[in-house]
Design an enzyme around this catalytic site. Structure first.
Site, PDB file in Angstrom:
ATOM      1  N   TYR A 195      55.348   9.755  22.193  1.00  0.00           N
ATOM      2  CA  TYR A 195      56.374  10.093  21.208  1.00  0.00           C
ATOM      3  C   TYR A 195      55.797  11.093  20.208  1.00  0.00           C
ATOM      4  O   TYR A 195      54.727  10.875  19.638  1.00  0.00           O
ATOM      5  CB  TYR A 195      56.852   8.831  20.484  1.00  0.00           C
ATOM      6  CG  TYR A 195      57.929   9.096  19.451  1.00  0.00           C
ATOM      7  CD1 TYR A 195      59.251   9.282  19.835  1.00  0.00           C
ATOM      8  CD2 TYR A 195      57.618   9.167  18.093  1.00  0.00           C
ATOM      9  CE1 TYR A 195      60.239   9.530  18.902  1.00  0.00           C
ATOM     10  CE2 TYR A 195      58.601   9.420  17.152  1.00  0.00           C
ATOM     11  CZ  TYR A 195      59.915   9.600  17.556  1.00  0.00           C
ATOM     12  OH  TYR A 195      60.882   9.860  16.636  1.00  0.00           O
ATOM     13  N   CYS A 196      56.514  12.200  19.991  1.00  0.00           N
ATOM     14  CA  CYS A 196      56.148  13.218  19.000  1.00  0.00           C
ATOM     15  C   CYS A 196      54.728  13.717  19.280  1.00  0.00           C
ATOM     16  O   CYS A 196      54.406  14.078  20.405  1.00  0.00           O
ATOM     17  CB  CYS A 196      56.308  12.648  17.593  1.00  0.00           C
ATOM     18  SG  CYS A 196      56.234  13.891  16.266  1.00  0.00           S
ATOM     19  N   LEU A 197      53.855  13.769  18.284  1.00  0.00           N
ATOM     20  CA  LEU A 197      52.494  14.236  18.512  1.00  0.00           C
ATOM     21  C   LEU A 197      51.744  13.347  19.498  1.00  0.00           C
ATOM     22  O   LEU A 197      50.805  13.799  20.155  1.00  0.00           O
ATOM     23  CB  LEU A 197      51.728  14.294  17.191  1.00  0.00           C
ATOM     24  CG  LEU A 197      51.981  15.510  16.306  1.00  0.00           C
ATOM     25  CD1 LEU A 197      51.179  15.404  15.022  1.00  0.00           C
ATOM     26  CD2 LEU A 197      51.646  16.798  17.025  1.00  0.00           C
TER      27      LEU A 197
END
Length: 364
Positions: free
Chosen positions: A237-239
């Site tokens: 998720y995300c970074l």
């Protein structure tokens, strides 16, 4: 029989949510907001068609113009906002008094550093992050939490979730109604999720190698030890997804075939076109960020939050101002807001590629 010629009406600007209420369709407010939107269109056309300017310069001028225009939106002022006028008449001005109280309380909290009322109702392990689980591994950078399946039959391959290190892990396990982790264990999956340490000045030398080896790879080793002889379904998720993609490439080079699949949520792997975020990441600005991180040892999550608020100031600043201070409505803290009010940090040694994604310039 003669037919009257059909004239196509001129295109009107798209209606945005600030002017969605029915009151905006009555004169003179329909004229006010439509003139404002036409002004927005004119500035956009002017900024994006400047002769001799680079694409970055055009984007910068367009962004600055939008920021100024959003300040002077008719929705931001009581006398030009029909919703506020109607509420003022309805309550006899009580909404403005309540709004002044809300603004005073917010100012006091900002000055004193006190938390927003209602945060105490969202305690990890009590009201949020309540999917049943236990810590099965811990090192200087992560804790790995295992959540056991809640079914009689269980999928053989476990799931490893890698969230962003600038966010608390339970973005995917907020409450029973919006928890991906709870849903997965109720479907019979064994879920492992990484909880990252929030770095401080002593962790200034933590870099991408640390996040890769002591983070993703250490977690993967633990998953393999707990559930042996099974490949792993990985989700980032995300970074965390960006880091997981790096880990997958690293594993492919080493002929490591322990991953059964790779799923990325809201993750970026190509930073060549980061959109409006590129306004904050030219060389001069990155040098300023790097200097601030060098002094402090890390980039504070509050600074990153300020940058994201600037990128979406219409919703995160001005719409909230109208709601809280002009309409005088108290907005209760939600589980998502409680999670978002305490963002994490970036250690100084994180590679430039990642700082490009999450850099902010609070000095500007």
């Amino acid at each position: 029989m003669d037919h009257e010629p059909h004239h196509k009406p001129p295109a009107s600007p798209p209606l945005d949510r600030r002017f969605a209420a029915p009151q905006w369709q009555h004169w003179p407010f329909n004229l006010i907001y439509q003139l404002f939107q036409l002004n927005q269109q004119w500035w956009h056309q002017t900024a994006t068609r400047m002769p001799g300017a680079t694409a970055h310069q055009k984007q910068l001028v367009n962004f600055a113009a939008n920021q100024v225009l959003d300040v002077f939106s008719p929705a931001n002022f009581a006398l030009t906002n029909p919703e506020v006028l109607a509420e003022t008449v309805k309550t006899g001005g009580i909404n403005l008094l309540q709004g002044a109280k809300n603004q005073w309380n917010d100012t006091l909290r900002l000055v004193t550093g006190k938390p927003r009322p209602g945060l105490e109702n969202f305690r990890p392990g009590k009201e949020v992050a309540i999917a049943p689980g236990q810590v099965v591994f811990r090192n200087h950078l992560i804790e790995l939490i295992q959540c056991a399946p809640q079914t009689d039959t269980v999928f053989a391959e476990p799931i490893l979730i890698v969230p962003s290190w600038i966010m608390k892990y339970y973005i995917l396990d907020l409450s029973p109604g919006n928890s991906l982790v709870r849903y997965l264990v109720e479907q019979g999956h064994t879920v492992f999720i990484v909880s990252w340490k929030n770095p401080d000045a002593a962790d200034r030398d933590l870099g991408m190698d640390d996040y890769l080896i002591a983070g993703v790879m250490a977690a993967l080793d633990t998953v393999n030890a707990v559930v042996p002889n099974q490949r792993v379904q990985a989700l980032g998720y995300c970074l965390g997804g960006t880091l997981l993609a790096i880990a997958a490439a690293f594993m492919a080079r080493e002929h490591d075939k322990r991953l059964a699949s790779l799923t990325l949520l809201a993750s970026e792997t190509d930073f060549t076109e980061p959109g409006e975020l590129s306004l904050f990441i030219d060389k001069t600005q990155l040098d300023l960020v790097d200097s601030a991180m060098d002094r402090k040892g890390y980039l504070d999550g509050k600074q990153m939050a300020a940058a994201f608020a600037l990128l979406n100031s219409r919703e995160l600043v001005w719409t909230r101002r109208v709601h809280d201070y002009l309409l005088g409505r108290s907005q209760p803290v939600s589980d998502l807001a409680a999670w978002n009010l305490e963002p994490g940090r970036h250690p100084h040694a994180v590679s430039p590629a990642q700082r490009l994604f999450a850099s902010a310039l609070p000095e500007q």
